[in-house]
Scaffold this motif. Structure first.
Motif, PDB file in Angstrom:
ATOM      1  N   UNK A   1       0.643  -1.079   0.253  1.00  0.00           N
ATOM      2  CA  UNK A   1      -0.134  -0.145  -0.114  1.00  0.00           C
ATOM      3  C   UNK A   1       0.694   1.707  -0.203  1.00  0.00           C
ATOM      4  N   UNK A   2       2.463   1.405   0.533  1.00  0.00           N
ATOM      5  CA  UNK A   2       2.990   2.137   0.659  1.00  0.00           C
ATOM      6  C   UNK A   2       3.127   2.648  -0.652  1.00  0.00           C
ATOM      7  N   UNK A   3       2.954   1.636  -1.801  1.00  0.00           N
ATOM      8  CA  UNK A   3       3.578   2.263  -2.955  1.00  0.00           C
ATOM      9  C   UNK A   3       3.100   3.178  -3.113  1.00  0.00           C
ATOM     10  N   UNK A   4       1.817   3.170  -3.109  1.00  0.00           N
ATOM     11  CA  UNK A   4       0.940   4.592  -3.254  1.00  0.00           C
ATOM     12  C   UNK A   4       1.309   6.090  -3.466  1.00  0.00           C
ATOM     13  N   UNK A   5       2.431   6.365  -2.164  1.00  0.00           N
ATOM     14  CA  UNK A   5       3.090   7.265  -1.846  1.00  0.00           C
ATOM     15  C   UNK A   5       3.853   7.650  -3.133  1.00  0.00           C
ATOM     16  N   UNK A   6       4.543   6.376  -3.665  1.00  0.00           N
ATOM     17  CA  UNK A   6       5.711   6.083  -4.705  1.00  0.00           C
ATOM     18  C   UNK A   6       5.328   6.462  -5.895  1.00  0.00           C
ATOM     19  N   UNK A   7       4.163   6.652  -6.016  1.00  0.00           N
ATOM     20  CA  UNK A   7       3.286   6.208  -7.504  1.00  0.00           C
ATOM     21  C   UNK A   7       3.152   8.112  -7.532  1.00  0.00           C
ATOM     22  N   UNK A   8       2.554   8.522  -6.621  1.00  0.00           N
ATOM     23  CA  UNK A   8       2.822   9.535  -6.423  1.00  0.00           C
ATOM     24  C   UNK A   8       4.092  10.626  -6.524  1.00  0.00           C
ATOM     25  N   UNK A   9       4.801  10.118  -5.922  1.00  0.00           N
ATOM     26  CA  UNK A   9       6.084  10.705  -5.429  1.00  0.00           C
ATOM     27  C   UNK A   9       6.695  10.950  -7.556  1.00  0.00           C
ATOM     28  N   UNK A  10       6.319   9.609  -8.205  1.00  0.00           N
ATOM     29  CA  UNK A  10       6.751   9.115  -9.416  1.00  0.00           C
ATOM     30  C   UNK A  10       6.188  10.549 -10.429  1.00  0.00           C
ATOM     31  N   UNK A  11       5.116  11.217 -10.060  1.00  0.00           N
ATOM     32  CA  UNK A  11       4.761  11.726 -10.506  1.00  0.00           C
ATOM     33  C   UNK A  11       4.617  12.902 -11.107  1.00  0.00           C
ATOM     34  N   UNK A  12       5.048  13.426  -9.114  1.00  0.00           N
ATOM     35  CA  UNK A  12       4.956  15.244  -9.294  1.00  0.00           C
ATOM     36  C   UNK A  12       6.551  15.535 -10.373  1.00  0.00           C
TER      37      UNK A  12
END
Length: 143
Positions: A111-122
């Motif tokens: 679930x913490x990969x959700x943050x990773x996806x946000x970070x990559x998109x920013x």
């Protein structure tokens, strides 16, 4: 008023709506900046992280998480929030009456990969420009 493409985020109206919602989601996540925040305050916030990640990826939302009072990029903000979220989660796991199966631990880590996806998109270059310090007026000396 206008459309600049066929996509769902390629018109003025959609971007106006998106900016209102993303600001609301961003504001909810600022609870992660508070040292007193507990697990009960943040466990549902991953939904906002996922929504912000989608918005950043699909709409290229420049400045999505920028707080003009702080000289940080959106990516820096998301990294800070992820670290704090994980810190809060670790505090819960350390509690003596907290039990979690190995399967649940593995799914929770994913679930913490959700943050990773946000970070990559920013964006990492959308920090506000540094503010010049205000100088006191000096007296002009008469000669």
């Amino acid at each position: 008023m206008g459309d600049w493409g066929p996509g769902p985020f390629q018109n003025d109206h959609a971007m106006d709506l998106l900016s209102l919602e993303t600001e609301r989601w961003r504001e909810a996540l600022t609870v992660l900046d508070d040292e007193e925040t507990l697990w009960d305050d943040v466990q549902g916030l991953l939904a906002y992280v996922a929504l912000l990640g989608f918005a950043a990826k699909e709409a290229s939302a420049f400045g999505l998480l920028v707080d003009n009072a702080k000289p940080e990029s959106s990516r820096e903000v998301a990294k800070r929030w992820k670290a704090r979220f994980l810190e809060i989660e670790d505090q819960v796991k350390a509690e003596p009456d907290f039990e979690m199966s190995d399967a649940f631990k593995a799914r929770r880590k994913a679930v913490t990969k959700t943050f990773d996806a946000l970070i990559r998109a920013l964006d990492e270059d959308d920090a506000p420009p540094p503010q010049k310090p205000k100088q006191r007026a000096t007296k002009v000396q008469k000669q």
